[in-house]
Design an enzyme around this catalytic site. Structure first.
Site, mmCIF file in Angstrom:
data_model
loop_
_atom_site.group_PDB
_atom_site.id
_atom_site.type_symbol
_atom_site.label_atom_id
_atom_site.label_comp_id
_atom_site.label_asym_id
_atom_site.label_seq_id
_atom_site.Cartn_x
_atom_site.Cartn_y
_atom_site.Cartn_z
ATOM 1 N N LYS A 52 0.840 -1.201 0.000
ATOM 2 C CA LYS A 52 0.000 0.000 0.000
ATOM 3 C C LYS A 52 0.878 1.256 0.000
ATOM 4 O O LYS A 52 0.610 2.220 -0.712
ATOM 5 C CB LYS A 52 -0.939 -0.016 1.218
ATOM 6 C CG LYS A 52 -2.032 -1.077 1.097
ATOM 7 C CD LYS A 52 -2.810 -1.287 2.394
ATOM 8 C CE LYS A 52 -3.810 -2.432 2.256
ATOM 9 N NZ LYS A 52 -4.547 -2.745 3.485
ATOM 10 N N GLN A 96 -4.675 -1.469 9.699
ATOM 11 C CA GLN A 96 -4.515 -2.794 9.098
ATOM 12 C C GLN A 96 -5.043 -3.860 10.064
ATOM 13 O O GLN A 96 -4.663 -3.908 11.230
ATOM 14 C CB GLN A 96 -3.032 -3.044 8.767
ATOM 15 C CG GLN A 96 -2.765 -4.332 8.010
ATOM 16 C CD GLN A 96 -3.408 -4.374 6.618
ATOM 17 O OE1 GLN A 96 -3.563 -3.350 5.956
ATOM 18 N NE2 GLN A 96 -3.803 -5.545 6.179
ATOM 19 N N ASP A 119 -11.153 2.897 4.314
ATOM 20 C CA ASP A 119 -11.417 1.456 4.272
ATOM 21 C C ASP A 119 -12.921 1.162 4.310
ATOM 22 O O ASP A 119 -13.340 0.022 4.103
ATOM 23 C CB ASP A 119 -10.763 0.780 5.490
ATOM 24 C CG ASP A 119 -9.616 -0.130 5.094
ATOM 25 O OD1 ASP A 119 -9.621 -0.636 3.954
ATOM 26 O OD2 ASP A 119 -8.726 -0.347 5.937
HETATM 27 N N1 GUN Z 1 -6.921 -6.919 6.358
HETATM 28 C C1 GUN Z 1 -7.291 -7.704 5.324
HETATM 29 N N2 GUN Z 1 -7.868 -6.957 4.360
HETATM 30 C C2 GUN Z 1 -7.850 -5.689 4.792
HETATM 31 C C3 GUN Z 1 -8.301 -4.463 4.242
HETATM 32 O O1 GUN Z 1 -8.842 -4.369 3.137
HETATM 33 N N3 GUN Z 1 -8.100 -3.359 5.005
HETATM 34 C C4 GUN Z 1 -7.506 -3.429 6.228
HETATM 35 N N4 GUN Z 1 -7.365 -2.295 6.911
HETATM 36 N N5 GUN Z 1 -7.100 -4.550 6.773
HETATM 37 C C5 GUN Z 1 -7.254 -5.674 6.056
#
Ligand code: GUN
Length: 287
Positions: A52, A96, A119
């Site tokens: 990311k 995350q 998100d």
């Molecule tokens: N963990 C697994 N997929 C995601 C996601 O799309 N966003 C976040 N913040 N954590 C994750």
């Protein structure tokens, strides 16, 4: 059989985001900013956060990662979120997941300013998605919808079977499909006779992390397959939830995994952060 190439589409979206970032910098002098909270040493989470961050660098975003030890307190993370909510150079906040056991994840997600919730995990944005109002939509299911759109696949009236009922993928995926006028079924770990459901599906969307969960006997001819799962085999190879070699022979469209939905998730994070930055730039202008 046609591949739904998320890698290709994500590159196209990155170029569009890059161009928009350049314009935003020229017109208002603002740079979209993303703050990421990473707690603990989970290698998969660290790898995702790294991807990311690299994507943010490629498109010209400012990004910062708050790397926190696994034993951190709830209060310390809360303080970080509150300071990011107040920080004008941050347009998007991403925590995350998963977080360590001692942490109350729901409380943290509710603390994020919904206007910075790129998100789409805050209940405010979850509610807006459910009621088909504009807001922030979770990146993975949003990426799936973009991928379907790119290949002119209209789900209106189609039987869509979503396998997995998580807040991150399955539930928002089902909402988006319903908002697009699909007939939607959600299957999950307690579903009896999964095959009975998938055999009736025009579109199967699966994201549970079970290797070869979907086999060729479980789908009808010309099915559309969206594989959202990612697992590592004993040999260290990344694979999805679908027996690709055999199911692809029966399908009209299918995503590879990796290279399908994964890159789209990151592209949608960029797109959501850009959206937040544009809204913030407009707000600043109006003041
Ligand atoms: N963990 C697994 N997929 C995601 C996601 O799309 N966003 C976040 N913040 N954590 C994750």
């Amino acid at each position: 059989m046609q591949l739904l190439d998320g890698k290709l589409l994500s590159k196209k979206i990155e170029l569009e985001v890059t161009a928009d970032v350049k314009k935003l910098k020229e017109t208002c002098g603002c740079t979209p900013g993303l703050a990421v909270v990473l707690v603990g040493q989970d290698p998969a989470s660290a790898a995702y956060v790294n991807m990311k961050k690299k994507a943010c660098d490629r498109v010209g975003f400012y990004s910062i990662t708050h790397d926190m030890p696994a034993h951190i307190s709830q209060e310390a993370i809360e303080r970080t979120i509150i300071s990011m909510n107040k920080n004008d150079s941050i347009d998007g906040i991403l925590i995350q997941l998963p977080l360590p056991e001692q942490i109350d994840t729901t409380k943290l997600l509710e603390l994020v300013d919904p206007a910075k919730d790129v998100d789409g995990f805050h209940p405010f944005n979850v509610g807006r998605l459910l009621t088909n109002l504009d807001g922030f939509v979770p990146c993975t299911p949003l990426g799936v919808m973009e991928l379907l759109r790119e290949y002119n696949i209209d789900v209106k009236g189609k039987n869509c079977v979503v396998i997995g009922a998580s807040n991150i993928v399955g539930k928002p995926m089902a909402s988006l499909l319903l908002n697009a006028d699909a007939t939607v079924e959600i299957c999950h770990i307690f579903t009896d006779d999964l095959k009975r459901h998938t055999l009736n599906a025009d579109v199967v969307l699966v994201g549970v992390g079970v290797i070869n969960l979907i086999t060729e006997d479980m789908v009808k001819d010309d099915v559309i397959i969206v594989d959202i799962g990612v697992s590592r085999t004993a040999e260290g190879k990344l694979v999805g939830d679908v027996d690709f070699a055999n199911v692809s022979k029966k399908s009209s469209y299918i995503t590879p995994s990796p290279g399908g939905v994964g890159p789209m998730t990151i592209a949608m994070l960029l797109s959501n952060t850009l959206k937040a930055a544009k809204i913030n730039a407009q707000k600043a202008k109006d003041q």
